[in-house]
Design a protein around this motif. Structure first.
Motif, PDB file in Angstrom:
ATOM      1  N   TYR A 126       0.689  -1.323   0.631  1.00 27.26           N
ATOM      2  CA  TYR A 126      -0.143  -0.116  -0.039  1.00 27.26           C
ATOM      3  C   TYR A 126       0.617   1.615  -0.205  1.00 27.26           C
ATOM      4  O   TYR A 126       0.004   2.600  -0.169  1.00 27.26           O
ATOM      5  N   PHE A 127       2.236   1.570   0.059  1.00 27.46           N
ATOM      6  CA  PHE A 127       3.158   2.265  -0.672  1.00 27.46           C
ATOM      7  C   PHE A 127       3.532   2.027  -1.302  1.00 27.46           C
ATOM      8  O   PHE A 127       3.843   3.551  -2.002  1.00 27.46           O
ATOM      9  N   HIS A 128       2.809   1.849  -2.383  1.00 32.44           N
ATOM     10  CA  HIS A 128       2.918   1.860  -3.636  1.00 32.44           C
ATOM     11  C   HIS A 128       4.694   2.062  -4.372  1.00 32.44           C
ATOM     12  O   HIS A 128       4.677   3.291  -5.138  1.00 32.44           O
ATOM     13  N   GLY A 129       5.360   1.376  -3.709  1.00 32.63           N
ATOM     14  CA  GLY A 129       7.003   2.388  -4.098  1.00 32.63           C
ATOM     15  C   GLY A 129       7.335   3.019  -3.418  1.00 32.63           C
ATOM     16  O   GLY A 129       8.591   3.781  -3.674  1.00 32.63           O
ATOM     17  N   GLY A 130       6.414   4.052  -2.612  1.00 34.01           N
ATOM     18  CA  GLY A 130       6.991   5.600  -1.939  1.00 34.01           C
ATOM     19  C   GLY A 130       7.789   5.748  -1.037  1.00 34.01           C
ATOM     20  O   GLY A 130       7.790   3.959  -0.173  1.00 34.01           O
ATOM     21  N   VAL A 131       8.280   6.112  -0.846  1.00 33.85           N
ATOM     22  CA  VAL A 131       9.427   6.126   0.095  1.00 33.85           C
ATOM     23  C   VAL A 131       9.015   6.629   1.571  1.00 33.85           C
ATOM     24  O   VAL A 131      10.118   6.289   2.371  1.00 33.85           O
ATOM     25  N   TRP A 132       8.390   8.495   1.721  1.00 34.60           N
ATOM     26  CA  TRP A 132       8.173   8.564   2.707  1.00 34.60           C
ATOM     27  C   TRP A 132       7.782   7.394   3.815  1.00 34.60           C
ATOM     28  O   TRP A 132       7.766   7.917   5.357  1.00 34.60           O
ATOM     29  N   GLY A 133       6.534   6.477   3.283  1.00 36.21           N
ATOM     30  CA  GLY A 133       6.133   6.181   4.090  1.00 36.21           C
ATOM     31  C   GLY A 133       6.795   4.946   5.083  1.00 36.21           C
ATOM     32  O   GLY A 133       6.673   5.335   6.332  1.00 36.21           O
ATOM     33  N   PRO A 134       7.525   4.483   3.908  1.00 36.07           N
ATOM     34  CA  PRO A 134       8.582   3.612   4.950  1.00 36.07           C
ATOM     35  C   PRO A 134       9.504   3.867   5.959  1.00 36.07           C
ATOM     36  O   PRO A 134       9.706   3.681   6.664  1.00 36.07           O
ATOM     37  N   LEU A 135      10.209   4.970   5.525  1.00 37.76           N
ATOM     38  CA  LEU A 135      11.385   5.667   6.164  1.00 37.76           C
ATOM     39  C   LEU A 135      10.754   6.688   7.300  1.00 37.76           C
ATOM     40  O   LEU A 135      11.151   5.774   8.163  1.00 37.76           O
ATOM     41  N   ILE A 136       9.293   7.469   7.233  1.00 37.57           N
ATOM     42  CA  ILE A 136       9.230   7.727   8.668  1.00 37.57           C
ATOM     43  C   ILE A 136       8.361   6.335   9.337  1.00 37.57           C
ATOM     44  O   ILE A 136       8.802   6.476  10.697  1.00 37.57           O
ATOM     45  N   ASP A 137       7.982   5.213   8.998  1.00 36.57           N
ATOM     46  CA  ASP A 137       7.724   4.337  10.113  1.00 36.57           C
ATOM     47  C   ASP A 137       9.043   3.240  10.990  1.00 36.57           C
ATOM     48  O   ASP A 137       8.798   3.836  12.069  1.00 36.57           O
ATOM     49  N   GLN A 138      10.033   3.447  10.500  1.00 33.05           N
ATOM     50  CA  GLN A 138      11.595   2.842  10.744  1.00 33.05           C
ATOM     51  C   GLN A 138      11.871   3.923  11.648  1.00 33.05           C
ATOM     52  O   GLN A 138      12.245   3.771  12.656  1.00 33.05           O
TER      53      GLN A 138
ATOM     54  N   ASN B  62      16.674  -2.278  13.683  1.00 31.51           N
ATOM     55  CA  ASN B  62      17.958  -1.898  14.094  1.00 31.51           C
ATOM     56  C   ASN B  62      18.687  -1.473  12.556  1.00 31.51           C
ATOM     57  O   ASN B  62      18.482  -3.166  11.404  1.00 31.51           O
ATOM     58  N   PRO B  63      20.032  -1.596  11.810  1.00 24.50           N
ATOM     59  CA  PRO B  63      19.911  -1.381  10.634  1.00 24.50           C
ATOM     60  C   PRO B  63      21.185  -2.262  10.862  1.00 24.50           C
ATOM     61  O   PRO B  63      21.404  -2.701   9.488  1.00 24.50           O
ATOM     62  N   ALA B  64      21.654  -2.990  11.290  1.00 22.53           N
ATOM     63  CA  ALA B  64      22.352  -4.224  11.620  1.00 22.53           C
ATOM     64  C   ALA B  64      21.424  -5.546  11.289  1.00 22.53           C
ATOM     65  O   ALA B  64      21.600  -6.497  10.424  1.00 22.53           O
ATOM     66  N   ARG B  65      20.422  -5.210  12.247  1.00 22.84           N
ATOM     67  CA  ARG B  65      19.413  -6.254  11.268  1.00 22.84           C
ATOM     68  C   ARG B  65      18.762  -6.571  10.383  1.00 22.84           C
ATOM     69  O   ARG B  65      18.932  -7.701   9.808  1.00 22.84           O
TER      70      ARG B  65
ATOM     71  N   PRO C 152      16.093   0.891   5.817  1.00 27.15           N
ATOM     72  CA  PRO C 152      15.807   0.685   7.582  1.00 27.15           C
ATOM     73  C   PRO C 152      17.723   0.451   7.783  1.00 27.15           C
ATOM     74  O   PRO C 152      17.375   0.263   8.876  1.00 27.15           O
ATOM     75  N   ILE C 153      18.225   2.026   6.683  1.00 21.34           N
ATOM     76  CA  ILE C 153      19.541   1.991   7.354  1.00 21.34           C
ATOM     77  C   ILE C 153      19.271   3.173   8.423  1.00 21.34           C
ATOM     78  O   ILE C 153      19.366   3.206   9.335  1.00 21.34           O
ATOM     79  N   VAL C 154      18.967   4.275   7.558  1.00 14.35           N
ATOM     80  CA  VAL C 154      18.731   5.531   7.764  1.00 14.35           C
ATOM     81  C   VAL C 154      17.633   5.535   8.614  1.00 14.35           C
ATOM     82  O   VAL C 154      17.449   6.537   9.593  1.00 14.35           O
ATOM     83  N   GLY C 155      16.901   5.544   8.601  1.00 14.86           N
ATOM     84  CA  GLY C 155      15.249   5.574   8.989  1.00 14.86           C
ATOM     85  C   GLY C 155      15.326   5.048  10.387  1.00 14.86           C
ATOM     86  O   GLY C 155      15.505   6.139  11.741  1.00 14.86           O
ATOM     87  N   PRO C 156      16.454   4.044  11.142  1.00 17.84           N
ATOM     88  CA  PRO C 156      16.905   3.988  12.612  1.00 17.84           C
ATOM     89  C   PRO C 156      17.602   4.474  13.133  1.00 17.84           C
ATOM     90  O   PRO C 156      17.306   5.240  14.338  1.00 17.84           O
ATOM     91  N   LEU C 157      18.448   5.145  12.251  1.00 17.43           N
ATOM     92  CA  LEU C 157      19.844   6.172  12.907  1.00 17.43           C
ATOM     93  C   LEU C 157      18.433   6.931  13.259  1.00 17.43           C
ATOM     94  O   LEU C 157      18.972   7.766  14.002  1.00 17.43           O
ATOM     95  N   ILE C 158      18.361   7.894  12.775  1.00  9.01           N
ATOM     96  CA  ILE C 158      18.294   8.880  12.883  1.00  9.01           C
ATOM     97  C   ILE C 158      16.264   8.934  13.906  1.00  9.01           C
ATOM     98  O   ILE C 158      16.453   9.751  14.520  1.00  9.01           O
ATOM     99  N   GLY C 159      15.278   7.459  13.777  1.00 11.78           N
ATOM    100  CA  GLY C 159      14.575   7.651  15.079  1.00 11.78           C
ATOM    101  C   GLY C 159      15.781   7.433  16.509  1.00 11.78           C
ATOM    102  O   GLY C 159      14.841   7.707  17.195  1.00 11.78           O
ATOM    103  N   GLY C 160      16.508   6.830  16.260  1.00  9.62           N
ATOM    104  CA  GLY C 160      17.283   5.890  17.390  1.00  9.62           C
ATOM    105  C   GLY C 160      17.719   7.396  18.572  1.00  9.62           C
ATOM    106  O   GLY C 160      17.554   7.690  19.440  1.00  9.62           O
ATOM    107  N   ALA C 161      17.802   8.956  17.348  1.00 13.72           N
ATOM    108  CA  ALA C 161      18.420   9.806  17.823  1.00 13.72           C
ATOM    109  C   ALA C 161      17.394  10.273  18.657  1.00 13.72           C
ATOM    110  O   ALA C 161      17.222  11.202  19.588  1.00 13.72           O
TER     111      ALA C 161
END
Length: 315
Positions: free
Chosen positions: A169-181, A232-235, A268-277
């Motif tokens: 349902y994100f239709h290939g969009g970036v912002w939805g998954p990025l915000i989710d992470q 988790n970027p490593a995960r 899943p790398i950039v989103g968690p690093l931003i979210g964790g901070a």
């Protein structure tokens, strides 16, 4: 344990393990345990249970919420056991987002950030390799049975055993998954900060790993379907790198499924690093600073003063 446990290596070689090397070894093993059990439970749900005749058909998965609960609780146990393994040595970050947040706001040495990240990524990759070693027959049988787009004979369904991808349902969009992470990892770090904060109602009696596992379960149940709750970027990156080498190709890097999404690997790398901070900053702003203010106000005034002095501007 009360008994003396002899070392496996010569005593003369133990000195180097007492510092950063030992901490990185703990991060490696803790992350290895995390992925071995986490990806292992997904392999059970996706390939092993259907292929073993314990489901309605050899390709029957995710017919009810119970299937998702199996995965959510499996990852909760995986986190808990990983933290118990490494917690006494390295603090059991097991997650580059946690390491970054601890360096940002908890005094963790910036010089240790990259070594911790490396140990976490290698531990995750090795854990994924173990899962593939144990379940490759079930994975290959599932891929042979399922119709649909394949890369080198592999499907995106079996790729999901190891790494994450966004919902249709994100239709290939970036912002939805990025915000989710960002949101999921912000909650993770916010709650970890609360769990370990001795000024607050910190968890006692070595129950921190258990409660941390419950946090991961809660995030998975509340936000998991959007993008697989890597948080988790490593995960994600470690198993993704392994699957790329094992034949999943473009499903892993750049993380693309024709007509669905493309170039997903970095989210899943950039989103968690931003979210964790963001999560630990929010905790400190709304809770940490309040606790500090209350502690400061509760301190007695300096000797010779009955009340704190106040300066008044000259008229």
């Amino acid at each position: 344990m009360a008994v003396d446990i002899p070392p496996l290596v010569k005593t003369s070689r133990l000195r180097s393990r007492g510092g950063l090397l030992g901490e990185c070894m703990a991060e490696f093993l803790g992350t290895f345990v995390l992925i071995a059990f986490g990806c292992g439970v997904v392999a059970m749900a996706v390939a092993a249970l259907p292929g073993s005749g314990r489901a309605a058909t050899s390709t029957t998965i995710f017919l009810a919420a119970g299937d998702w609960l199996l995965i959510a609780w499996g990852w909760a146990f995986a986190v808990m056991f990983g933290v118990y393994v490494a917690g006494g040595i390295s603090g059991a970050h097991l997650n580059p987002a946690v390491t970054l947040a601890m360096a940002l706001r908890r005094g963790f040495s910036w010089a240790k950030v990259l070594p911790y990240w490396f140990a976490q990524f290698v531990g995750a990759l090795t854990g994924a390799a173990l899962v593939y070693l144990v379940y490759h027959d079930a994975i290959n049988a599932f891929d042979r049975t399922v119709a649909g787009p394949k890369v080198n004979g592999h499907t995106n369904t079996t790729f999901s055993i190891f790494a994450t991808f966004p919902a249709p349902y994100f239709h290939g969009g970036v912002w939805g998954p990025l915000i989710d992470q960002i949101v999921g990892t912000a909650f993770l770090l916010m709650l970890i900060a609360a769990i370990i904060d001795l000024r607050n109602q910190a968890v006692q009696a070595n129950l921190g790993p258990l409660i941390t596992g419950l946090v991961v379960a809660a995030i998975g149940m509340a936000y998991g379907a959007n993008a697989g709750y890597a948080i988790n970027p490593a995960r994600d990156f470690g198993p993704r790198l392994f699957t790329y080498a094992a034949g999943w190709g473009s499903l892993a890097f750049p993380g693309s499924v024709s007509g669905a999404f493309s170039g997903y690997w970095w989210i899943p790398i950039v989103g968690p690093l931003i979210g964790g901070a963001l999560g630990i900053l929010l905790y400190d702003l709304f809770i940490g600073d309040v606790l500090l203010a209350r502690t400061t106000l509760a301190q007695p005034p300096p000797p010779g003063r009955s009340t704190p002095s106040r300066t008044r501007p000259e008229e």
